[in-house]
Design an enzyme around this catalytic site. Structure first.
Site, PDB file in Angstrom:
ATOM      1  N   GLU A  87       0.861  -1.193   0.000  1.00 26.24           N
ATOM      2  CA  GLU A  87       0.000   0.000   0.000  1.00 26.24           C
ATOM      3  C   GLU A  87       0.896   1.241   0.000  1.00 26.24           C
ATOM      4  O   GLU A  87       0.775   2.119  -0.821  1.00 26.24           O
ATOM      5  CB  GLU A  87      -0.879  -0.030   1.245  1.00 26.24           C
ATOM      6  CG  GLU A  87      -1.734   1.189   1.417  1.00 26.24           C
ATOM      7  CD  GLU A  87      -2.548   1.114   2.701  1.00 26.24           C
ATOM      8  OE1 GLU A  87      -2.934   0.001   3.107  1.00 26.24           O
ATOM      9  OE2 GLU A  87      -2.807   2.169   3.308  1.00 26.24           O
ATOM     10  N   GLY A 118      -4.930  -0.506   5.189  1.00 24.94           N
ATOM     11  CA  GLY A 118      -4.864  -1.743   4.405  1.00 24.94           C
ATOM     12  C   GLY A 118      -4.413  -2.924   5.224  1.00 24.94           C
ATOM     13  O   GLY A 118      -3.964  -3.932   4.675  1.00 24.94           O
TER      14      GLY A 118
END
Ligand code: COA
Length: 432
Positions: free
Chosen positions: A239, A337
């Site tokens: 991410e 995430g």
């Protein structure tokens, strides 16, 4: 002068004019972290008396913006945010900030199904000869919002890196532009502590050559990168792209050659770090920022062979439930995430998820491994999705284990001062 330069000139307004576009009851989405339209947010409070109920949709605020930190802004603005930072924590009690629970890969889709954005404003790099800006430091939800918002305003800054991927915004998509020459916000990396080094080494020992890795936000994942330098043929699907990853490319440990999707590329959704990182990602074909809805989709992550996710938590109970975003009921950060990447890693052939944390907090006065999570704690990562927990005392293996086995494993990596207490409470609570 090209036709694009003409169009650029027509759309160029001042910052003050950009602020005048804001109306009561608007939903305004802004870029994440380094891609925030900092000049705009720094001055937003000035129009506070003229508007009411404006939702500023943010993620990981970098500045100390008065529109949310000043109590008198209550009623004018609400900072609707997907991830708390130190600023948002400070604003929370003013009733000028409210958290949106989310998994990053679904954040834009779910919010968009609830509210259509009136405006999108974010910082981009300067326009190229074909009339394209690059989203530069973030594409978590930005492209989704650019496609959905009624009005697009860009803060154009020539100091921002031009980053490849799904990041190109054409001048014809844009309604207004204002320019800024401020410097790019940096997140300094801290040198690994003695505890970080021990944890980093344990995690490095778990990671096989040829693995694809994700490193989460926080001090420990950054320190882990230090200990991966002897690895071979690592890939990155993450991410957040960080300074530590630059070092791993430069020393040859990361070459992305064994990746099973996006071979030869580092794929991420945002970059945050120092100038070293920004210089590295600038016009670098190895780097691709793709939408969070794609990059963080657990199904996509799971297509990577030997995918390893490494994230941090604040508190973990003896069954493996992780609270990584709140201290009790108080929102501290966000899920981001964490679950996306941990679930994705488990979908991958040869992959697994790692949670790293110090065994204690508050100068060794409390254990982060606890019989039960604190009252109000948010479960960011289900116990079903935790494979390994690593502290400075070793590696607890939870994968496929019973609760009894998990309790034993977790007590083994807790701080020695709390082991007796944990065993006693596990017994009293009949956890297994
Ligand atoms: N109880 C009370 N306080 C605790 C605690 C606990 N169980 N555990 C930690 N703390 C305190 C620490 O002592 C520290 O306080 P201090 O700043 O006064 O020393 C603070 O909480 C955490 O330190 P911080 O520097 O903010 O942590 P970090 O930058 O290393 O981030 C997380 C750690 C868990 C907050 C961060 O990784 C996170 O938000 N994770 C969830 C999202 C995620 O993992 N996304 C992954 C994809 S990027």
């Amino acid at each position: 002068m090209t036709e694009f330069n003409e169009e650029y000139k027509k759309k160029l307004i001042s910052l003050e004019e950009a602020l005048e576009k804001v109306e009561s009851n608007y939903e305004i989405c802004v870029g994440l972290a380094g891609a925030e339209p900092t000049d705009f947010l720094n001055k937003l409070h000035i129009i506070g008396d003229n508007v009411e109920n404006v939702s500023i949709l943010t993620c990981l605020n970098m500045g100390d913006y008065k529109f949310t930190s000043d109590k008198s802004m209550e009623g004018s603005f609400v900072n609707s945010t997907w991830f708390y930072s130190a600023l948002t924590r400070k604003s929370h009690d003013n009733h000028t900030a409210s958290f949106i629970p989310n998994h990053l890969h679904l954040s834009s889709k779910k919010r968009l199904s609830y509210k259509k954005p009136d405006m999108y404003i974010g910082t981009v790099s300067k326009m190229d000869k074909h009339g394209y800006f690059s989203l530069s430091l973030s594409n978590c939800y930005e492209m989704d919002y650019i496609e959905a918002a009624d009005r697009i305003v860009l803060e154009v800054n020539e100091n921002y890196p031009r980053v490849h991927g799904d990041t190109a915004v054409h001048i014809s998509q844009v309604d207004f532009i204002y320019e800024s020459k401020r410097s790019v916000p940096e997140l300094p990396t801290r040198a690994p502590s003695a505890k970080d080094k021990v944890i980093g080494k344990y995690i490095a020992d778990l990671i096989p050559d040829g693995a694809t890795i994700q490193l989460g936000i926080g001090g420990i994942p950054n320190a882990v990168a230090e200990f991966l330098k002897d690895k071979k043929d690592l890939g990155i699907h993450t991410e957040m792209i960080t300074d530590g990853m630059v070092d791993l490319v430069e020393c040859g440990a990361v070459n992305n050659r064994k990746k099973t999707i996006h071979r030869n590329k580092i794929v991420g959704t945002f970059a945050l770090g120092t100038k070293k990182l920004y210089d590295f990602i600038d016009d670098n074909p190895m780097i691709e920022l793709r939408r969070g809805s794609y990059t963080n989709d657990p199904y996509i992550i799971g297509k990577n062979y030997k995918m390893v996710s490494i994230n941090t938590s604040l508190q973990i109970d003896l069954t493996g439930q992780c609270c990584s975003e709140s201290i009790g009921i108080k929102q501290y950060s966000g899920t981001g995430g964490q679950a996306d990447t941990a679930i994705g890693a488990q979908n991958s052939e040869g992959g697994f998820s790692v949670i790293a944390l110090y065994s204690t907090a508050k100068k060794n006065t409390i254990s982060t491994i606890v019989p039960m999570l604190s009252e109000g704690a948010a479960v960011s990562l289900q116990r079903n999705d935790v494979d390994y927990v690593v502290t400075e005392y070793g590696v607890a293996e939870l994968r496929g284990r019973t609760i009894k086995e998990r309790v034993e494993e977790l007590i083994k990596v807790s701080h020695p001062n709390f082991r007796e207490w944990l065993s006693k409470r596990a017994e009293e609570l009949k956890i297994w």
